[in-house]
Scaffold this motif. Structure first.
Motif, PDB file in Angstrom:
ATOM      1  N   UNK A 181       9.585  31.862   2.991  1.00 28.32           N
ATOM      2  CA  UNK A 181       8.294  31.486   2.413  1.00 28.32           C
ATOM      3  C   UNK A 181       8.259  31.861   0.932  1.00 28.32           C
ATOM      4  N   UNK A 182       7.634  31.020   0.122  1.00 25.10           N
ATOM      5  CA  UNK A 182       7.509  31.301  -1.303  1.00 25.10           C
ATOM      6  C   UNK A 182       6.725  32.570  -1.564  1.00 25.10           C
ATOM      7  N   UNK A 183       7.041  33.201  -2.686  1.00 23.76           N
ATOM      8  CA  UNK A 183       6.301  34.401  -3.088  1.00 23.76           C
ATOM      9  C   UNK A 183       5.911  34.285  -4.556  1.00 23.76           C
ATOM     10  N   UNK A 184       4.847  34.972  -4.923  1.00 29.24           N
ATOM     11  CA  UNK A 184       4.422  35.078  -6.314  1.00 29.24           C
ATOM     12  C   UNK A 184       4.254  36.557  -6.644  1.00 29.24           C
ATOM     13  N   UNK A 194       8.464  20.036  -5.555  1.00 34.90           N
ATOM     14  CA  UNK A 194       9.346  19.188  -6.369  1.00 34.90           C
ATOM     15  C   UNK A 194       8.624  18.030  -7.044  1.00 34.90           C
ATOM     16  N   UNK A 195       9.060  17.711  -8.252  1.00 30.28           N
ATOM     17  CA  UNK A 195       8.397  16.675  -9.048  1.00 30.28           C
ATOM     18  C   UNK A 195       8.374  15.338  -8.325  1.00 30.28           C
ATOM     19  N   UNK A 196       9.470  14.991  -7.667  1.00 31.69           N
ATOM     20  CA  UNK A 196       9.503  13.693  -6.991  1.00 31.69           C
ATOM     21  C   UNK A 196       8.510  13.647  -5.834  1.00 31.69           C
ATOM     22  N   UNK A 197       8.213  14.790  -5.256  1.00 31.79           N
ATOM     23  CA  UNK A 197       7.226  14.852  -4.182  1.00 31.79           C
ATOM     24  C   UNK A 197       5.823  14.641  -4.727  1.00 31.79           C
ATOM     25  N   UNK A 198       5.538  15.265  -5.853  1.00 39.00           N
ATOM     26  CA  UNK A 198       4.215  15.097  -6.477  1.00 39.00           C
ATOM     27  C   UNK A 198       3.992  13.636  -6.826  1.00 39.00           C
ATOM     28  N   UNK A 199       5.002  13.004  -7.413  1.00 39.51           N
ATOM     29  CA  UNK A 199       4.846  11.593  -7.755  1.00 39.51           C
ATOM     30  C   UNK A 199       4.635  10.744  -6.513  1.00 39.51           C
ATOM     31  N   UNK A 200       5.364  11.040  -5.447  1.00 43.39           N
ATOM     32  CA  UNK A 200       5.206  10.277  -4.207  1.00 43.39           C
ATOM     33  C   UNK A 200       3.791  10.403  -3.665  1.00 43.39           C
ATOM     34  N   UNK A 201       3.220  11.599  -3.732  1.00 46.16           N
ATOM     35  CA  UNK A 201       1.860  11.801  -3.236  1.00 46.16           C
ATOM     36  C   UNK A 201       0.841  11.058  -4.102  1.00 46.16           C
ATOM     37  N   UNK A 202       1.013  11.129  -5.416  1.00 41.60           N
ATOM     38  CA  UNK A 202       0.101  10.415  -6.316  1.00 41.60           C
ATOM     39  C   UNK A 202       0.216   8.909  -6.127  1.00 41.60           C
ATOM     40  N   UNK A 210      10.478  28.047   0.444  1.00 35.17           N
ATOM     41  CA  UNK A 210      10.273  26.860   1.284  1.00 35.17           C
ATOM     42  C   UNK A 210       9.443  25.776   0.615  1.00 35.17           C
ATOM     43  N   UNK A 211       8.743  26.095  -0.463  1.00 35.33           N
ATOM     44  CA  UNK A 211       7.988  25.055  -1.167  1.00 35.33           C
ATOM     45  C   UNK A 211       8.907  23.955  -1.696  1.00 35.33           C
ATOM     46  N   UNK A 212      10.167  24.288  -1.946  1.00 36.55           N
ATOM     47  CA  UNK A 212      11.117  23.286  -2.427  1.00 36.55           C
ATOM     48  C   UNK A 212      11.451  22.256  -1.359  1.00 36.55           C
ATOM     49  N   UNK A 213      11.085  22.525  -0.114  1.00 39.62           N
ATOM     50  CA  UNK A 213      11.375  21.599   0.968  1.00 39.62           C
ATOM     51  C   UNK A 213      10.198  20.667   1.284  1.00 39.62           C
ATOM     52  N   UNK A 214       9.195  20.666   0.440  1.00 41.26           N
ATOM     53  CA  UNK A 214       8.132  19.660   0.542  1.00 41.26           C
ATOM     54  C   UNK A 214       8.674  18.417  -0.177  1.00 41.26           C
ATOM     55  N   UNK A 215       9.242  17.500   0.579  1.00 40.32           N
ATOM     56  CA  UNK A 215       9.996  16.374   0.034  1.00 40.32           C
ATOM     57  C   UNK A 215       9.181  15.078   0.066  1.00 40.32           C
ATOM     58  N   UNK A 216       9.617  14.057  -0.678  1.00 38.41           N
ATOM     59  CA  UNK A 216       8.951  12.749  -0.581  1.00 38.41           C
ATOM     60  C   UNK A 216       8.957  12.193   0.843  1.00 38.41           C
ATOM     61  N   UNK A 217       9.999  12.503   1.600  1.00 37.90           N
ATOM     62  CA  UNK A 217      10.052  12.043   2.989  1.00 37.90           C
ATOM     63  C   UNK A 217       8.915  12.650   3.812  1.00 37.90           C
ATOM     64  N   UNK A 218       8.586  13.917   3.529  1.00 38.73           N
ATOM     65  CA  UNK A 218       7.457  14.541   4.230  1.00 38.73           C
ATOM     66  C   UNK A 218       6.143  13.841   3.857  1.00 38.73           C
TER      67      UNK A 218
END
Length: 314
Positions: A103-106, A153-161, A124-132
Motif C-alpha cells: 500500500x502507498x505511504x506518505x 499513472x498519467x495514462x490512467x488519469x487521461x483514461x478516466x478523464x 500499489x497506486x501505480x497499479x491503477x491502470x487504464x485497464x482498471x
C-alpha cells in the motif's frame, strides 16, 4: 458547465473518485528540517490518506454518494484503508488489491506554523491502470462528477478523464502533485481544473503568490482548453475563471486560526464536487468548498480533519 437550479436539500449526487490511497505517517516538529538536518519532533500519528482517499472521504462526509476506483496492497495498511472508506459509506467494489506492491505511504512533516512537507511512495497506486478504468465503465456512467488527481499513472488519469467526457459526466482534475506541464490533449477533457498556487505555477511556468498572479495563470490554463479553472490560494481564498465569465473573480476564504493545512485542498475539492453533483450553482459549490476547507484547517490530520456536512455553516 452552466449553473443549475437550486438543488433539493435532501438530494445526494454521485461522485466517483479515481485516485490514490496512502497511509499517512505524520510527524509534528517545530519547523521543517533543512537538508541533512535531524530535528526532534513532538508528536506522531498514522492515519488514512492519499489525495484520492481524502477527496472521496470529503465528498462523502459533505453530502455525496461516493465510489472509489483505486488499489491497495495486500497488507495491514491496505485493509485499514479499505475499512476506513467503507465506514464512510463509500462504495469500494472497484477498489483492487495488489498481490505485488505494498500500500502507498506518505511521509508528512507538519511544523508549528501549520505548513507541511510531504514525500509519497506510490506502491500499489501505480497499479491503477487504464485497464482498471475500462473495467469500471458502468460505475463511471452512473457518476454525476468524476474526480481525478496525479498520484496514479498519467495514462490512467487521461483514461478516466476521456471516459468522463465520452459519457457526458462532469470531470474535475486536481493536478497534484504537478511535476511538469500537462499534455495539451488533457485540457479539453477537463470541466474543472483545480490547482493550488504551486501547481498552477508549475503548469504555467510563472510563480504565483497573489490573486493577480492566479488570475494570469487561470487565463493561461483556460486558453489551453480547460472549461473552468479554479486556483486555490490557501488563506487568500480562490481565483475562479468560469465558463462564460471573461474576467474571473477572486473569492476570499473565511478567516480562521489554522492548526494544520494538510488535506485543506482535498476538502475543498470534495465539498465542491459534492455540491456540483447535487445540482448546486457553481458559485455556491465554490463557497461551500471554501467553508469546509476553512473548518478542516482548524483540526489536525488529513482525513480526521475533514468535516461533515452538518458542521459546515450555511
Amino acid at each position: 458547465m452552466t449553473d443549475k437550479a437550486k438543488p433539493n436539500p435532501t438530494s445526494r449526487g454521485r461522485v466517483t473518485v479515481v485516485g490514490s490511497l496512502n497511509m499517512d505517517l505524520v510527524a509534528r516538529a517545530p519547523r521543517l528540517p533543512l537538508p541533512g538536518e535531524t530535528l526532534a519532533g513532538h508528536a506522531f500519528a498514522q492515519v488514512p490518506g492519499g489525495k484520492g482517499g481524502n477527496q472521496a472521504v470529503a465528498a462523502a462526509r459533505l453530502g455525496a454518494q461516493v465510489a472509489m476506483i483505486g488499489c491497495v496492497g495486500n497488507d495491514t495498511n491496505g485493509a485499514t484503508l479499505k475499512s476506513s472508506l467503507e465506514a464512510e459509506g463509500i462504495d469500494c467494489t472497484a477498489l483492487a488489491t495488489s498481490e505485488h506492491a505494498p500500500t502507498g505511504v506518505a511521509l508528512i512533516i507538519v511544523d508549528d506554523a501549520s505548513q507541511n512537507a510531504i514525500v509519497i511512495v506510490a506502491g500499489s497506486n501505480a497499479e491503477v491502470t487504464p485497464e482498471r478504468i475500462g473495467a469500471q465503465e458502468d460505475m463511471l456512467a452512473q457518476a454525476d462528477v468524476i474526480v481525478c488527481q496525479l498520484e496514479t499513472p498519467a495514462e490512467t488519469v487521461r483514461a478516466a478523464l476521456a471516459a468522463g467526457r465520452r459519457l457526458g459526466r462532469t470531470t474535475i482534475l486536481n493536478p497534484a502533485p504537478a511535476a511538469s506541464a500537462l499534455p495539451a490533449d488533457w485540457f479539453p477533457l477537463v470541466d474543472y481544473l483545480i490547482p493550488n498556487e504551486l501547481e498552477a505555477g508549475t503548469l504555467t511556468g510563472a510563480p504565483i503568490s497573489t490573486p493577480d498572479d492566479a488570475r494570469r495563470a487561470a487565463h493561461a490554463l483556460k486558453a489551453k482548453g480547460a472549461r473552468n479553472v479554479i486556483v486555490t490560494l490557501g488563506g487568500q481564498g480562490v481565483y475562479a475563471l468560469l465558463h462564460g465569465d471573461d474576467d474571473g473573480r477572486h473569492l476570499p476564504s473565511p478567516k480562521v486560526e489554522a492548526v494544520d493545512t494538510t488535506a485543506a485542498g482535498d476538502t475543498f475539492i470534495g465539498g465542491f464536487a459534492a455540491e456540483l453533483a447535487r445540482g448546486s450553482a457553481v458559485a455556491d459549490a465554490i463557497a461551500f468548498g471554501q467553508r469546509a476547507a476553512a473548518l478542516a484547517v482548524t483540526r489536525e490530520g488529513a482525513q480526521p480533519s475533514i468535516p461533515h456536512r452538518n458542521e459546515v455553516s450555511k
